[in-house]
Enzyme design. Structure first.
Site, PDB file in Angstrom:
ATOM      1  N   HIS A 299     -10.826  48.721  24.451  1.00 51.68           N
ATOM      2  CA  HIS A 299     -11.164  48.161  23.145  1.00 51.68           C
ATOM      3  C   HIS A 299     -10.752  49.114  22.012  1.00 51.68           C
ATOM      4  O   HIS A 299     -10.177  48.670  21.012  1.00 51.68           O
ATOM      5  CB  HIS A 299     -12.666  47.856  23.026  1.00 51.68           C
ATOM      6  CG  HIS A 299     -13.062  47.635  21.603  1.00 51.68           C
ATOM      7  ND1 HIS A 299     -12.798  46.455  20.937  1.00 51.68           N
ATOM      8  CD2 HIS A 299     -13.603  48.474  20.683  1.00 51.68           C
ATOM      9  CE1 HIS A 299     -13.186  46.571  19.678  1.00 51.68           C
ATOM     10  NE2 HIS A 299     -13.681  47.785  19.501  1.00 51.68           N
TER      11      HIS A 299
ATOM     12  N   CYS B  82      -9.474  41.662  22.377  1.00 53.94           N
ATOM     13  CA  CYS B  82      -9.204  42.371  23.634  1.00 53.94           C
ATOM     14  C   CYS B  82     -10.033  41.784  24.786  1.00 53.94           C
ATOM     15  O   CYS B  82     -10.974  41.021  24.574  1.00 53.94           O
ATOM     16  CB  CYS B  82      -9.459  43.876  23.488  1.00 53.94           C
ATOM     17  SG  CYS B  82     -11.177  44.374  23.675  1.00 53.94           S
TER      18      CYS B  82
ATOM     19  N   ASP C  46       4.658  66.221  23.595  1.00 56.92           N
ATOM     20  CA  ASP C  46       4.439  67.351  22.700  1.00 56.92           C
ATOM     21  C   ASP C  46       5.114  68.566  23.337  1.00 56.92           C
ATOM     22  O   ASP C  46       5.651  68.481  24.427  1.00 56.92           O
ATOM     23  CB  ASP C  46       2.945  67.559  22.445  1.00 56.92           C
ATOM     24  CG  ASP C  46       2.196  67.970  23.697  1.00 56.92           C
ATOM     25  OD1 ASP C  46       2.834  68.135  24.765  1.00 56.92           O
ATOM     26  OD2 ASP C  46       0.974  68.134  23.624  1.00 56.92           O
TER      27      ASP C  46
ATOM     28  N   PHE D  55       0.511  73.506  21.120  1.00 51.23           N
ATOM     29  CA  PHE D  55      -0.905  73.332  20.772  1.00 51.23           C
ATOM     30  C   PHE D  55      -1.810  73.742  21.937  1.00 51.23           C
ATOM     31  O   PHE D  55      -2.777  74.472  21.756  1.00 51.23           O
ATOM     32  CB  PHE D  55      -1.175  71.881  20.351  1.00 51.23           C
ATOM     33  CG  PHE D  55      -2.592  71.654  19.925  1.00 51.23           C
ATOM     34  CD1 PHE D  55      -3.020  72.025  18.659  1.00 51.23           C
ATOM     35  CD2 PHE D  55      -3.518  71.096  20.798  1.00 51.23           C
ATOM     36  CE1 PHE D  55      -4.341  71.844  18.274  1.00 51.23           C
ATOM     37  CE2 PHE D  55      -4.835  70.906  20.416  1.00 51.23           C
ATOM     38  CZ  PHE D  55      -5.252  71.277  19.148  1.00 51.23           C
TER      39      PHE D  55
ATOM     40  N   GLN E 176       4.383  73.793  10.168  1.00 48.53           N
ATOM     41  CA  GLN E 176       3.110  74.514  10.171  1.00 48.53           C
ATOM     42  C   GLN E 176       2.861  75.067   8.757  1.00 48.53           C
ATOM     43  O   GLN E 176       3.496  74.638   7.817  1.00 48.53           O
ATOM     44  CB  GLN E 176       3.137  75.626  11.233  1.00 48.53           C
ATOM     45  CG  GLN E 176       3.152  75.088  12.670  1.00 48.53           C
ATOM     46  CD  GLN E 176       1.853  74.362  13.050  1.00 48.53           C
ATOM     47  OE1 GLN E 176       0.821  74.511  12.409  1.00 48.53           O
ATOM     48  NE2 GLN E 176       1.932  73.543  14.098  1.00 48.53           N
TER      49      GLN E 176
ATOM     50  N   CYS F 290     -13.839  42.380  24.467  1.00 50.32           N
ATOM     51  CA  CYS F 290     -14.572  41.606  23.465  1.00 50.32           C
ATOM     52  C   CYS F 290     -14.554  40.111  23.759  1.00 50.32           C
ATOM     53  O   CYS F 290     -15.459  39.392  23.346  1.00 50.32           O
ATOM     54  CB  CYS F 290     -13.998  41.887  22.077  1.00 50.32           C
ATOM     55  SG  CYS F 290     -14.251  43.602  21.584  1.00 50.32           S
TER      56      CYS F 290
ATOM     57  N   CYS G  17     -12.369  41.031  17.436  1.00 50.35           N
ATOM     58  CA  CYS G  17     -11.355  41.620  18.326  1.00 50.35           C
ATOM     59  C   CYS G  17     -10.946  40.651  19.434  1.00 50.35           C
ATOM     60  O   CYS G  17     -11.774  39.908  19.956  1.00 50.35           O
ATOM     61  CB  CYS G  17     -11.892  42.914  18.919  1.00 50.35           C
ATOM     62  SG  CYS G  17     -10.711  43.762  19.985  1.00 50.35           S
TER      63      CYS G  17
ATOM     64  N   ASP H 205      -1.288  60.512  16.687  1.00 53.89           N
ATOM     65  CA  ASP H 205      -1.757  60.540  18.072  1.00 53.89           C
ATOM     66  C   ASP H 205      -3.115  61.207  18.077  1.00 53.89           C
ATOM     67  O   ASP H 205      -3.411  62.022  17.207  1.00 53.89           O
ATOM     68  CB  ASP H 205      -0.822  61.364  18.970  1.00 53.89           C
ATOM     69  CG  ASP H 205      -1.092  62.853  18.824  1.00 53.89           C
ATOM     70  OD1 ASP H 205      -0.603  63.447  17.840  1.00 53.89           O
ATOM     71  OD2 ASP H 205      -1.835  63.424  19.649  1.00 53.89           O
TER      72      ASP H 205
ATOM     73  N   GLY I 259      -0.908  71.340  12.961  1.00 57.50           N
ATOM     74  CA  GLY I 259      -1.861  72.337  12.468  1.00 57.50           C
ATOM     75  C   GLY I 259      -2.815  71.822  11.411  1.00 57.50           C
ATOM     76  O   GLY I 259      -3.427  72.615  10.695  1.00 57.50           O
TER      77      GLY I 259
HETATM   78 ZN   LIG Z   1     -12.152  44.561  21.614  1.00 54.89          ZN
END
Ligand SMILES: [Zn+2]
Length: 377
Positions: A339, A310, A90, A94, A192, A313, A308, A270, A220
């Site tokens: 996760h 991951c 960025d 901001f 903006q 999990c 999930c 993001d 913004g």
């Molecule tokens: Zn997960």
């Protein structure tokens, strides 16, 4: 390089791929935020395992500590943080405008006080480009003037005019810096205009008049205004945005906002929310948000999210994860952050599939029903 190919649409929702010097990014895409050159509690291997393809780092934070010269001497931001896939920085706008009370804005730039050592510093559109060039991310962002969500029209107009002038100056400096045989960084403008749709529309026209861009950010929004206002802005902008350029909605990362914004034509996001919430014990699941600290999970042998794949999990029970949070063990922070990032990667992959199938609206309605009617413990 820096090419975006729009592969499918479904209503206003889009699926595409963006080619950057460090790799390809499938859109819709969520970027985890690595404020200080690290996505908090996650290693680059964790991010790769979660499926992250593009990470955001904060120019302001890296400028005040350790300084872009240090990062440059240690091989640039990719090598510094051990991340070999695409990066976006960025502009610092901001953060600088969030330092209420300790900054002075002029048309030339912003004077502010470092939150680290209190030193006075001056950031200009040119300087923001030089810092980002030294960091060396694939995508640099233009220096912008951000106003709070409730800003009146005169304040939003003033910030928009300054942002447009700064874009011209920043783009000129960026072109000088990139004047070499290999173009390794592109610059994206930030629109903006606060919550004033006529300012947004005028700002967009004037950004497009300034040149050819490889991407375009909407800044913004999600800064305190009601969500309906953000959706209205996106709806007014969508038909006016050039289709061949990726659209990045800054600072938005809650699952329901991603689903709604993609329906309104956004490609990139993001937000610190998935990792910040994860560190607080809040997880996203297919059946809605879960707070793992709740006593209801004490004896729960089920995974956090049975859908999930991951590490969290597939390895641990909710009862164990709750124990880690109650006992304030560091592993808990990593596991829930991991996760949540994986959750958003799977969510964006589902969105891409729904767009490709030409079925986004129905998919979004089904997703919303399950997410909002599921357990919220
Ligand atoms: Zn997960």
């Amino acid at each position: 390089m820096f090419e975006f190919s729009l592969e499918a649409t479904s209503g206003s929702a889009r699926a595409g791929s963006l080619t950057l010097p460090h790799g390809e990014v499938q859109t819709p895409c969520f970027m985890p935020v690595g404020t200080q050159g690290t996505v908090r509690a996650l290693s680059p291997n964790d991010l790769r395992a979660a499926g992250a393809s593009l990470v955001l780092a904060n120019t302001y934070h890296l400028h005040v500590r350790p300084g872009e010269d240090v990062v440059g001497r240690l091989g640039g931001l990719h090598r510094f943080m051990g991340w070999d896939r695409p990066l976006l920085t960025d502009s610092g706008g901001f953060q600088v405008f969030s330092l209420e009370g300790s900054r002075t804005v002029s048309d030339d730039g912003v004077e502010f006080q470092s939150h680290v050592d209190g030193s006075r510093r001056f950031l200009t559109p040119e300087r923001a480009m030089e810092i980002q060039w030294a960091l060396g991310a694939d995508v640099a962002m233009a220096f912008d003037h951000v106003v709070p969500g409730g800003a009146d029209e005169a304040t939003a107009r003033d910030a928009l005019e300054r942002t447009l002038k700064w874009l011209e100056r920043g783009a000129k400096r960026h072109a000088e810096l990139s004047d070499g045989p290999t173009v390794r960084q592109t610059l994206w403008p930030i629109l903006q205009g606060g919550a004033h749709s006529q300012l947004r529309i005028e700002g967009l026209r004037r950004i497009l008049d300034q040149g050819e861009w490889t991407g375009l950010a909407v800044g913004g929004l999600s800064v305190g205004e009601p969500k309906a206002v953000m959706y209205e802005m996106l709806e007014r902008l969508a038909p006016r945005l050039p289709p061949a350029v990726p659209r990045y909605l800054m600072g938005v990362g809650f699952p329901e906002d991603l689903v709604a914004a993609v329906a309104r034509g956004v490609d990139l996001f993001d937000c610190v929310a998935p990792t910040r919430n994860g560190r607080n014990g809040a997880a996203y699941t297919a059946d809605g948000p879960v707070n793992i600290r709740n006593a209801a999970h004490r004896d729960d042998a089920r995974p956090l999210d049975p859908t999930c794949d991951c590490e969290t999990c597939t390895t641990f029970s909710r009862g164990y994860l709750r124990h880690l949070f109650v006992a304030e063990e560091l592993l808990g922070l990593r596991l829930l952050s991991l996760h949540n990032v994986r959750y958003l990667m799977r969510l964006t992959a589902e969105m891409r599939a729904a767009v490709r199938a030409g079925d986004y609206e129905r998919w979004a309605a089904d997703w919303r029903r399950r997410y909002t009617q599921g357990e919220t413990t």
